[in-house]
Design a protein around this motif. Structure first.
Motif, short mmCIF file in Angstrom:
data_model
loop_
_atom_site.label_atom_id
_atom_site.label_comp_id
_atom_site.label_asym_id
_atom_site.label_seq_id
_atom_site.Cartn_x
_atom_site.Cartn_y
_atom_site.Cartn_z
N ARG A 157 72.32 41.88 59.85
CA ARG A 157 71.76 40.62 59.34
C ARG A 157 70.62 40.14 60.22
O ARG A 157 69.60 39.63 59.72
CB ARG A 157 72.86 39.56 59.26
N ILE A 158 70.76 40.28 61.53
CA ILE A 158 69.69 39.87 62.45
C ILE A 158 68.43 40.70 62.21
O ILE A 158 67.32 40.18 62.14
CB ILE A 158 70.16 40.01 63.91
N ARG A 168 67.61 49.56 61.80
CA ARG A 168 68.64 49.18 60.82
C ARG A 168 69.27 50.42 60.19
O ARG A 168 70.48 50.48 59.97
CB ARG A 168 68.02 48.30 59.74
N ARG A 169 68.42 51.40 59.90
CA ARG A 169 68.94 52.62 59.29
C ARG A 169 69.91 53.33 60.22
O ARG A 169 70.96 53.83 59.79
CB ARG A 169 67.78 53.55 58.94
N HIS A 170 69.59 53.38 61.52
CA HIS A 170 70.48 54.03 62.47
C HIS A 170 71.81 53.29 62.59
O HIS A 170 72.85 53.90 62.88
CB HIS A 170 69.82 54.13 63.84
N LEU A 171 71.77 51.98 62.42
CA LEU A 171 73.01 51.21 62.48
C LEU A 171 73.92 51.50 61.29
O LEU A 171 75.14 51.55 61.42
CB LEU A 171 72.71 49.71 62.52
N GLN A 229 64.68 39.54 60.93
CA GLN A 229 63.46 39.87 61.67
C GLN A 229 62.47 40.64 60.79
O GLN A 229 61.25 40.40 60.85
CB GLN A 229 63.81 40.70 62.91
N ILE A 230 62.98 41.54 59.95
CA ILE A 230 62.11 42.29 59.04
C ILE A 230 61.43 41.35 58.06
O ILE A 230 60.22 41.44 57.82
CB ILE A 230 62.93 43.36 58.29
N ALA A 231 62.20 40.43 57.48
CA ALA A 231 61.64 39.49 56.51
C ALA A 231 60.55 38.63 57.14
O ALA A 231 59.49 38.41 56.55
CB ALA A 231 62.75 38.62 55.92
#
Length: 673
Positions: A516-517, A459-462, A521-523
């Motif tokens: 968002r995806i 997510r951070r890279h995105l 997935q993290i949650a």
């Protein structure tokens, strides 16, 4: 109004090099001040206060520069009376240029076949002297023409401001108590204020601040149902009786040894249960217990609590085995633990040990900032053997000392959060009988947390590229094409700009969808990791929270306090004051967070209905307390005494009020202080 004689940054002060202890104290002060003070200033202020770190921290918070006491409301000489709002240079650093190569996982926004689109995207990532459209710079009150809520880097500056505010409030809350109560003063309440109302807990007060930790431990044990019940059953063994005598020898309360320690605890508990005064002087009981002293600010109260609790636990269990003639497997405080293979016939059974307090290392890291996570780390496999520390025989009560020696300092890159401990815990995962199942669950939890870390990195890279917020850059480019770029009534140019904005919008939608995806997935992975042990096999041995001891970071009787649970109500005990609080307050008290303090001692006991263990106090002690209640009520002003209905009337024994000399009843605890 004059300015300071020296600016806050000590530019002309050349102190002698600090000693090793001074260097450590200076680093602590810098952590408290969040590095917003020059080290030389911190050293100077420390030396001005004779090496007292607490006083130095207070002085720095009040603006002391180590040179001269700063006049209230003054400004450095560089800012005159009319220039205090002058801005000297930009405070928000300009963004840096990204590298050409995108890191793995970043959508390539510059690989479009459209040359103009590629140039526009590259331009959106470059450093411009002037930027149009929504700002991606963090808000700065000295620069902002309009409001901005964008962050300049992965660590959101607005969140950092909130963190700094929380830190400031936590420190102020810790320091404010110094102004409310003197550090080591034993003040007596007026008689009319000592009348106990309803079931409000009675407080135990020592005359010396050095004994406050031991007093809180003694006080807290009363609110553990199992401890209160077993103590109520204690009766010291009578002395040897000469059978040749016609009459038995009178049995007197013990005056020495373990029996004296436990009997003093009995007397203390009966007073806490039946006394009708709000506070009790506990000096005599602490003398009997040989109470461990809190020597000063340099000593952690958790260490004092650890030693004193162990001392009392050993005395009580020894007396239970000797005088109560209980089974040797009766375990009130001490559980038996060892390596998971020591139950084998050829295993080293002698390596099993008994323990009443578990030391828990509080690291403050996101993966180990709660009680169960820290315990799981402590029980990790030892070397390559795969063996764990397990509990062979659980006890009715278990205590935890929270040790913060290895915590990371608070700062902009590390936000401290309150250490989490639950209202109840299941110890099944730590029992030897569940060692295999718990090991498998622990391995699954580690895998889930590793998955969470991997998803967060993706997510951070995105969202971030070389310190730049990709989404903000995209929105700025779209804003440029839609609102800033001029087409000069050229229809071809106008269509081209619209096409560019449309393509950028499509890329923005795709990136936002991917984020968002990943968030979803993290949650889900976090929920799965948190609920790994939520299975019937590991939820048979429940222990409920009974007592929490808290330190605000400073020294003195008002800087240690406790939360105790009585009949489903939580009470906060600070010296002589009692206050009913919510469970939320108990579990999330932020006091001492940025002073390397906070909750330091937890007591849990096996979950049972509290009314199922009603204490059976000795009759002579109950009558002594009721006698003292009558003396206390008789000393009250008539207008106060007339409004009191004595809940202890009639007394247990008809002779209770016939005793004229309290000393004949074994010198009951002094209820007048």
């Amino acid at each position: 109004m004059t300015g300071l004689s020296e600016p806050f940054q000590a530019t002309s002060y050349n102190p002698s090099p600090p000693t090793a202890k001074e260097q450590a104290d200076v680093e602590l002060l810098l952590a408290v001040m969040d590095s917003n003070v020059d080290p030389d200033v911190a050293l100077a202020v420390l030396r001005r206060n004779w090496g007292d770190v607490d006083k130095a921290a207070t002085a720095l918070l009040e603006g002391d520069t180590g040179v001269a006491p700063p006049p209230y409301g003054t400004f450095p000489p560089s800012l005159g009376q009319d220039d205090r709002n002058t801005i000297v240079g930009p405070r928000t650093p300009p963004p840096s240029k990204p590298e050409r190569d995108s890191p793995p996982g970043v959508i390539d926004l510059t690989g479009d076949d459209d040359k103009d689109l590629s140039q526009a995207l590259k331009a959106s990532l470059e450093d411009h002297g002037t930027t149009f459209g929504p700002s991606n710079r963090a808000p700065d009150p000295n620069w902002a023409m309009v409001s901005s809520n964008a962050a300049i880097g992965p660590a959101n500056e607005q969140a950092a401001d909130v963190h700094n505010d929380d830190m400031r409030r936590a420190i102020e809350a810790s320091l404010s108590m110094t102004n409310e109560m003197t550090i080591d003063t034993y003040d007596e309440l007026p008689l009319e204020q000592r009348v106990r109302q309803g079931d409000c807990p009675v407080t135990l007060r020592p005359t010396q601040a050095s004994r406050v930790c031991a007093a809180l431990i003694t006080h807290g044990l009363f609110f553990v149902p199992q401890v209160r019940y077993w103590i109520s059953l204690y009766r010291p063994l009578p002395p040897q009786i000469d059978e040749s005598e016609d009459e038995p020898i009178e049995i007197l309360p013990p005056q020495e040894g373990i029996a004296y320690v436990v009997w003093s605890l009995v007397e203390t508990f009966v007073n806490m249960d039946l006394a009708r005064t709000t506070e009790l002087n506990v000096d005599r009981a602490l003398d009997a217990f040989d109470a461990t002293l809190w020597s000063g600010a340099g000593e952690q109260p958790g260490d004092v609590a650890y030693h004193f609790y162990n001392k009392l636990a050993w005395a009580v269990e020894t007396a239970m085995l000797e005088d109560l003639d209980r089974d040797k497997d009766t375990r009130l405080f001490h559980f038996r633990y060892g390596l998971s293979d020591t139950d084998a016939p050829t295993g080293p059974l002698d390596k099993r040990s008994d323990m009443s307090v578990v030391k828990v290392a509080v690291r403050g890291t996101p993966d180990a900032n709660d009680l169960l996570s820290c315990l799981s780390l402590e029980l990790s496999p030892i070397g390559d053997t795969g063996h764990h520390q397990v509990i062979f025989q659980p006890s009715e009560v278990v205590a935890f000392q929270l040790v913060r020696d290895g915590m990371l300092p608070s700062g902009s890159n590390h936000e401290r959060r309150t250490f989490a401990f639950p209202n109840h815990v299941y110890l099944d995962q730590f029992l030897q009988e569940n060692a295999k199942l718990a090991s498998d669950k622990r391995r699954l939890q580690r895998e889930l947390y590793a998955q969470v870390d991997e998803l967060k990195e993706r997510r951070r890279h995105l969202n971030w590229n070389e310190g730049r917020n990709v989404l903000n850059d995209l929105r700025s480019s779209i804003h440029y094409y839609e609102n800033i770029a001029e087409h000069n009534d050229d229809e071809t140019r106008k269509a081209h700009l619209q096409d560019m904005a449309t393509k950028l919008q499509a890329i923005l939608v795709r990136v936002e969808r991917e984020i968002r995806i990943l968030d979803d997935q993290i949650a889900k992975a976090q929920i799965s990791a948190a609920s790994v042990y939520d299975c019937p096999e590991l939820q048979k041995h429940r222990y409920d929270l009974r007592v929490v001891l808290v330190h605000d970071g400073l020294y003195g009787r008002s800087h240690l306090y406790s939360y105790v649970k009585q009949r489903d109500k939580w009470w906060k005990i600070v010296d002589y004051s009692t206050l009913e609080v919510s469970e939320e307050t108990v579990l999330h008290d932020p006091i001492g967070l940025h002073l390397n303090a906070g909750p330091f001692f937890l007591i849990y006991s096996r979950a049972i209905p509290e009314e199922s263990l009603r204490p059976d106090w000795p009759e002579n002690v109950k009558n002594s307390v009721k006698h003292n209640n009558a003396l206390f009520f008789s000393s009250l002003p008539p207008e106060v005494a007339n409004d009191i209905e004595d809940p202890n009337s009639p007394p247990t024994s008809p002779m209770a009020y016939a005793v004229e000399d309290p000393e004949l009843e074994g010198e009951p605890m002094d209820l007048s202080n």
